[in-house]
Design a protein around this motif. Structure first.
Motif, PDB file in Angstrom:
ATOM      1  N   ASP A  26       0.874  -1.334  -0.054  1.00  0.00           N
ATOM      2  CA  ASP A  26      -0.099  -0.017  -0.019  1.00  0.00           C
ATOM      3  C   ASP A  26       0.656   1.250  -0.043  1.00  0.00           C
ATOM      4  OD1 ASP A  26      -2.647  -1.184   0.340  1.00  0.00           O
ATOM      5  OD2 ASP A  26      -1.942  -1.892   2.325  1.00  0.00           O
ATOM      6  N   GLY A  27       0.360   2.333  -0.260  1.00  0.00           N
ATOM      7  CA  GLY A  27       1.079   3.651  -0.260  1.00  0.00           C
ATOM      8  C   GLY A  27       0.344   4.536  -1.244  1.00  0.00           C
ATOM      9  N   PRO A  28       0.733   5.843  -1.063  1.00  0.00           N
ATOM     10  CA  PRO A  28       0.170   6.852  -1.810  1.00  0.00           C
ATOM     11  C   PRO A  28       0.752   6.685  -3.232  1.00  0.00           C
ATOM     12  CG  PRO A  28       1.855   7.831  -0.745  1.00  0.00           C
ATOM     13  CD  PRO A  28       1.883   6.424  -0.366  1.00  0.00           C
ATOM     14  N   ALA A  29       0.165   7.618  -4.188  1.00  0.00           N
ATOM     15  CA  ALA A  29       0.218   7.642  -5.501  1.00  0.00           C
ATOM     16  C   ALA A  29       1.854   7.925  -5.990  1.00  0.00           C
ATOM     17  CB  ALA A  29      -0.568   8.630  -6.224  1.00  0.00           C
ATOM     18  N   GLY A  30       2.486   7.104  -6.785  1.00  0.00           N
ATOM     19  CA  GLY A  30       3.893   7.539  -7.205  1.00  0.00           C
ATOM     20  C   GLY A  30       4.712   7.296  -6.215  1.00  0.00           C
ATOM     21  N   ALA A  31       4.570   6.356  -5.164  1.00  0.00           N
ATOM     22  CA  ALA A  31       5.541   5.685  -4.172  1.00  0.00           C
ATOM     23  C   ALA A  31       6.248   4.589  -4.756  1.00  0.00           C
ATOM     24  CB  ALA A  31       4.850   5.327  -3.050  1.00  0.00           C
ATOM     25  N   GLY A  32       5.808   4.215  -6.049  1.00  0.00           N
ATOM     26  CA  GLY A  32       6.505   3.035  -6.706  1.00  0.00           C
ATOM     27  C   GLY A  32       6.257   1.824  -6.425  1.00  0.00           C
ATOM     28  N   LYS A  33       4.616   1.821  -6.189  1.00  0.00           N
ATOM     29  CA  LYS A  33       4.068   0.613  -5.706  1.00  0.00           C
ATOM     30  C   LYS A  33       4.001  -0.491  -6.806  1.00  0.00           C
ATOM     31  CE  LYS A  33      -0.068   2.028  -4.387  1.00  0.00           C
ATOM     32  NZ  LYS A  33       0.421   3.734  -4.624  1.00  0.00           N
ATOM     33  N   SER A  34       3.605  -0.115  -8.109  1.00  0.00           N
ATOM     34  CA  SER A  34       3.494  -1.012  -9.305  1.00  0.00           C
ATOM     35  C   SER A  34       4.858  -1.500  -9.596  1.00  0.00           C
ATOM     36  CB  SER A  34       2.770   0.004 -10.411  1.00  0.00           C
ATOM     37  OG  SER A  34       1.496   0.145 -10.158  1.00  0.00           O
ATOM     38  N   THR A  35       5.690  -0.533  -9.854  1.00  0.00           N
ATOM     39  CA  THR A  35       7.000  -1.142 -10.419  1.00  0.00           C
ATOM     40  C   THR A  35       7.478  -2.272  -9.356  1.00  0.00           C
ATOM     41  OG1 THR A  35       7.477   1.213 -11.202  1.00  0.00           O
ATOM     42  CG2 THR A  35       9.281  -0.396 -10.982  1.00  0.00           C
ATOM     43  N   ALA A  37       5.940  -3.883  -7.232  1.00  0.00           N
ATOM     44  CA  ALA A  37       4.855  -4.953  -6.888  1.00  0.00           C
ATOM     45  C   ALA A  37       5.120  -6.022  -8.262  1.00  0.00           C
ATOM     46  CB  ALA A  37       3.695  -4.603  -6.812  1.00  0.00           C
ATOM     47  N   ARG A  38       4.955  -5.198  -9.330  1.00  0.00           N
ATOM     48  CA  ARG A  38       5.598  -6.255 -10.667  1.00  0.00           C
ATOM     49  C   ARG A  38       6.697  -6.921 -10.297  1.00  0.00           C
ATOM     50  NH1 ARG A  38       4.682  -2.469 -14.206  1.00  0.00           N
ATOM     51  NH2 ARG A  38       2.401  -2.678 -14.113  1.00  0.00           N
ATOM     52  N   ALA A  39       8.073  -6.454 -10.238  1.00  0.00           N
ATOM     53  CA  ALA A  39       9.189  -6.983 -10.087  1.00  0.00           C
ATOM     54  C   ALA A  39       9.216  -7.989  -8.856  1.00  0.00           C
ATOM     55  CB  ALA A  39      10.372  -5.694  -9.743  1.00  0.00           C
ATOM     56  N   LEU A  40       8.691  -7.843  -7.898  1.00  0.00           N
ATOM     57  CA  LEU A  40       8.533  -8.683  -6.728  1.00  0.00           C
ATOM     58  C   LEU A  40       7.953  -9.843  -7.031  1.00  0.00           C
ATOM     59  CD1 LEU A  40       9.663  -8.866  -3.815  1.00  0.00           C
ATOM     60  CD2 LEU A  40       7.336  -8.023  -2.950  1.00  0.00           C
ATOM     61  N   ALA A  41       6.669  -9.718  -7.722  1.00  0.00           N
ATOM     62  CA  ALA A  41       5.908 -10.939  -7.942  1.00  0.00           C
ATOM     63  C   ALA A  41       6.763 -11.809  -9.113  1.00  0.00           C
ATOM     64  CB  ALA A  41       4.594 -10.549  -8.784  1.00  0.00           C
ATOM     65  N   ALA A  42       7.435 -11.172  -9.959  1.00  0.00           N
ATOM     66  CA  ALA A  42       8.209 -11.881 -10.925  1.00  0.00           C
ATOM     67  C   ALA A  42       9.423 -12.649 -10.298  1.00  0.00           C
ATOM     68  CB  ALA A  42       8.694 -10.996 -11.915  1.00  0.00           C
ATOM     69  N   LEU A  44       9.522 -13.717  -7.122  1.00  0.00           N
ATOM     70  CA  LEU A  44       8.926 -14.834  -6.149  1.00  0.00           C
ATOM     71  C   LEU A  44       8.032 -15.928  -6.975  1.00  0.00           C
ATOM     72  CD1 LEU A  44       7.869 -12.426  -3.310  1.00  0.00           C
ATOM     73  CD2 LEU A  44       9.894 -13.847  -3.587  1.00  0.00           C
ATOM     74  N   GLY A  45       7.961 -15.582  -8.438  1.00  0.00           N
ATOM     75  CA  GLY A  45       7.053 -16.548  -9.159  1.00  0.00           C
ATOM     76  C   GLY A  45       5.586 -16.608  -8.768  1.00  0.00           C
ATOM     77  N   LEU A  46       5.350 -15.405  -8.383  1.00  0.00           N
ATOM     78  CA  LEU A  46       3.692 -15.111  -8.057  1.00  0.00           C
ATOM     79  C   LEU A  46       2.795 -14.353  -9.000  1.00  0.00           C
ATOM     80  CD1 LEU A  46       4.400 -14.144  -4.115  1.00  0.00           C
ATOM     81  CD2 LEU A  46       3.626 -16.369  -5.170  1.00  0.00           C
ATOM     82  N   GLU A  47       1.825 -14.158  -8.917  1.00  0.00           N
ATOM     83  CA  GLU A  47       0.988 -13.161 -10.000  1.00  0.00           C
ATOM     84  C   GLU A  47       0.801 -11.973  -8.971  1.00  0.00           C
ATOM     85  OE1 GLU A  47      -2.139 -14.671 -12.477  1.00  0.00           O
ATOM     86  OE2 GLU A  47      -1.269 -16.629 -11.895  1.00  0.00           O
ATOM     87  N   TYR A  48       0.587 -11.001  -9.852  1.00  0.00           N
ATOM     88  CA  TYR A  48       0.378  -9.502  -9.283  1.00  0.00           C
ATOM     89  C   TYR A  48      -0.881  -8.690  -9.837  1.00  0.00           C
ATOM     90  CZ  TYR A  48       1.112  -4.416 -10.515  1.00  0.00           C
ATOM     91  OH  TYR A  48       0.770  -3.245 -10.719  1.00  0.00           O
ATOM     92  N   ARG A 134      -5.587 -18.344  -6.599  1.00  0.00           N
ATOM     93  CA  ARG A 134      -4.051 -18.377  -7.009  1.00  0.00           C
ATOM     94  C   ARG A 134      -3.514 -19.094  -5.666  1.00  0.00           C
ATOM     95  NH1 ARG A 134      -6.432 -15.302  -9.873  1.00  0.00           N
ATOM     96  NH2 ARG A 134      -5.739 -14.844 -12.132  1.00  0.00           N
ATOM     97  N   GLY A 135      -4.030 -19.044  -4.676  1.00  0.00           N
ATOM     98  CA  GLY A 135      -3.344 -19.388  -3.399  1.00  0.00           C
ATOM     99  C   GLY A 135      -2.605 -17.836  -2.838  1.00  0.00           C
ATOM    100  N   GLY A 136      -2.758 -17.014  -3.477  1.00  0.00           N
ATOM    101  CA  GLY A 136      -2.097 -15.689  -3.012  1.00  0.00           C
ATOM    102  C   GLY A 136      -1.524 -15.104  -4.333  1.00  0.00           C
ATOM    103  N   GLY A 137      -0.810 -14.017  -3.578  1.00  0.00           N
ATOM    104  CA  GLY A 137      -0.199 -13.096  -4.856  1.00  0.00           C
ATOM    105  C   GLY A 137       0.451 -11.771  -4.211  1.00  0.00           C
ATOM    106  N   VAL A 138       1.158 -10.914  -5.249  1.00  0.00           N
ATOM    107  CA  VAL A 138       1.568  -9.716  -4.535  1.00  0.00           C
ATOM    108  C   VAL A 138       0.173  -8.715  -4.876  1.00  0.00           C
ATOM    109  CG1 VAL A 138       3.156  -7.878  -4.925  1.00  0.00           C
ATOM    110  CG2 VAL A 138       3.724 -10.301  -4.840  1.00  0.00           C
ATOM    111  N   ILE A 139      -0.123  -7.934  -4.139  1.00  0.00           N
ATOM    112  CA  ILE A 139      -1.365  -7.165  -4.423  1.00  0.00           C
ATOM    113  C   ILE A 139      -0.964  -5.882  -3.853  1.00  0.00           C
ATOM    114  CG2 ILE A 139      -3.912  -6.971  -4.027  1.00  0.00           C
ATOM    115  CD1 ILE A 139      -4.030  -9.893  -3.315  1.00  0.00           C
ATOM    116  N   GLU A 140      -1.309  -4.826  -4.743  1.00  0.00           N
ATOM    117  CA  GLU A 140      -1.095  -3.382  -4.338  1.00  0.00           C
ATOM    118  C   GLU A 140      -2.250  -2.427  -4.447  1.00  0.00           C
ATOM    119  OE1 GLU A 140      -0.545  -0.352  -6.662  1.00  0.00           O
ATOM    120  OE2 GLU A 140       0.432  -1.317  -8.605  1.00  0.00           O
ATOM    121  N   GLY A 141      -2.370  -1.445  -3.610  1.00  0.00           N
ATOM    122  CA  GLY A 141      -3.334  -0.592  -3.498  1.00  0.00           C
ATOM    123  C   GLY A 141      -3.321   0.453  -2.578  1.00  0.00           C
TER     124      GLY A 141
END
Ligand code: DC
Length: 241
Positions: A26-35, A37-42, A44-48, A134-141
């Motif tokens: 979580d966090g405010p706009a522009g904190a880098g969450k999407s970048t 979360a996507r990289a972390l999911a890749a 860890l082999g999880l979905e995002y 999916r049994g889980g994943g990396v979720i941002e918001g």
């Protein structure tokens, strides 16, 4: 992948499911969450899942129908609309809206839609269903660690100075940095002061200030938090402060 974060929610989700392993960002706009979360999911082999894209997709669908100022109509729409949010982009009722959901018009209206409690409860159910499948994943918001998955395995709160957040948005999409900084501050205020699920640092979350940190440095800090000997119950910040 593309599985739909989008199918209308069926049965109510159990609050905590031991078999669902979620990393909440979580966090405010522009904190880098999407970048991040996507990289972390890749790694860890999880979905995002980008839950902001879901609120944007409902906003876009409401604007197309000319009902975005009618909260009751938007609530009804949120129940019916088919959303697919994934690596491929964003489909709204089967139509590609990947670019449109990032438009300035949608960005201006999305906070109002995200403050609509009926919209939130519908999208929260869809987010829980997405993770269960999916049994889980990396979720941002904004409310993933506080409301959607309070029992997430790791809760991160990413932040950065308002100036740096605005500069990142300008680097991605252009624009005037002062204007964007002001718009980001206004949206942060709105998202943090709404009555339903405001942006907060969830209990037990780890705060990571990404100001001045490279993507690699942020990922390394998170990977350290995922090491088994790190006590995740301790609520303290990591990274640059
Ligand atoms: O992360 P973003 O800028 O794409 O989010 C769009 C809007 O949706 C933003 O105003 C915050 C809101 N949002 C929310 O209220 N809850 C979430 N879980 C994700 C986003």
């Amino acid at each position: 992948m593309s599985e739909h974060a989008g199918e209308p929610a069926a049965a109510a989700a159990p609050e905590a499911d031991a078999a669902v392993h979620v990393i909440a960002i979580d966090g405010p706009a522009g904190a880098g969450k999407s970048t991040i979360a996507r990289a972390l999911a890749a790694r860890l082999g999880l979905e995002y899942l980008d839950t902001g894209a879901m609120y944007r997709a409902v906003t876009y669908a409401a604007m197309r129908r000319g009902i975005v100022d009618d909260d009751a109509a938007v609530a009804g729409l949120a129940h019916e609309v088919t959303l697919e949010v994934g690596e491929h982009g964003v489909l709204v009722d089967g139509i590609d809206a990947t670019v449109e959901v990032r438009s300035a018009e949608v960005t201006r209206s999305v906070s109002r839609v995200a403050a609509n409690s009926a919209v939130r409860s519908e999208l929260v159910e869809r987010q829980r269903a997405w993770a269960r499948r999916r049994g889980g994943g990396v979720i941002e918001g904004r409310d993933i660690g506080s409301v959607v998955f309070p029992d997430a395995e790791l809760k991160l709160y990413l932040t950065a100075s308002p100036r740096v957040r605005a500069e990142r948005r300008v680097a991605e999409a252009g624009g005037d940095v002062d204007e964007i900084e002001a718009a980001i501050a206004a949206r942060d205020d709105y998202d943090s002061s709404r009555s339903d699920s405001p942006l907060v640092q969830a209990d037990g979350s780890r705060v990571l200030d990404t100001t001045g940190l490279s993507i690699e440095a942020v990922l390394a800090a998170i990977e350290r938090l995922l090491e088994p000997d790190v006590d995740l119950d301790v609520d303290r910040g990591v990274g640059a402060t």
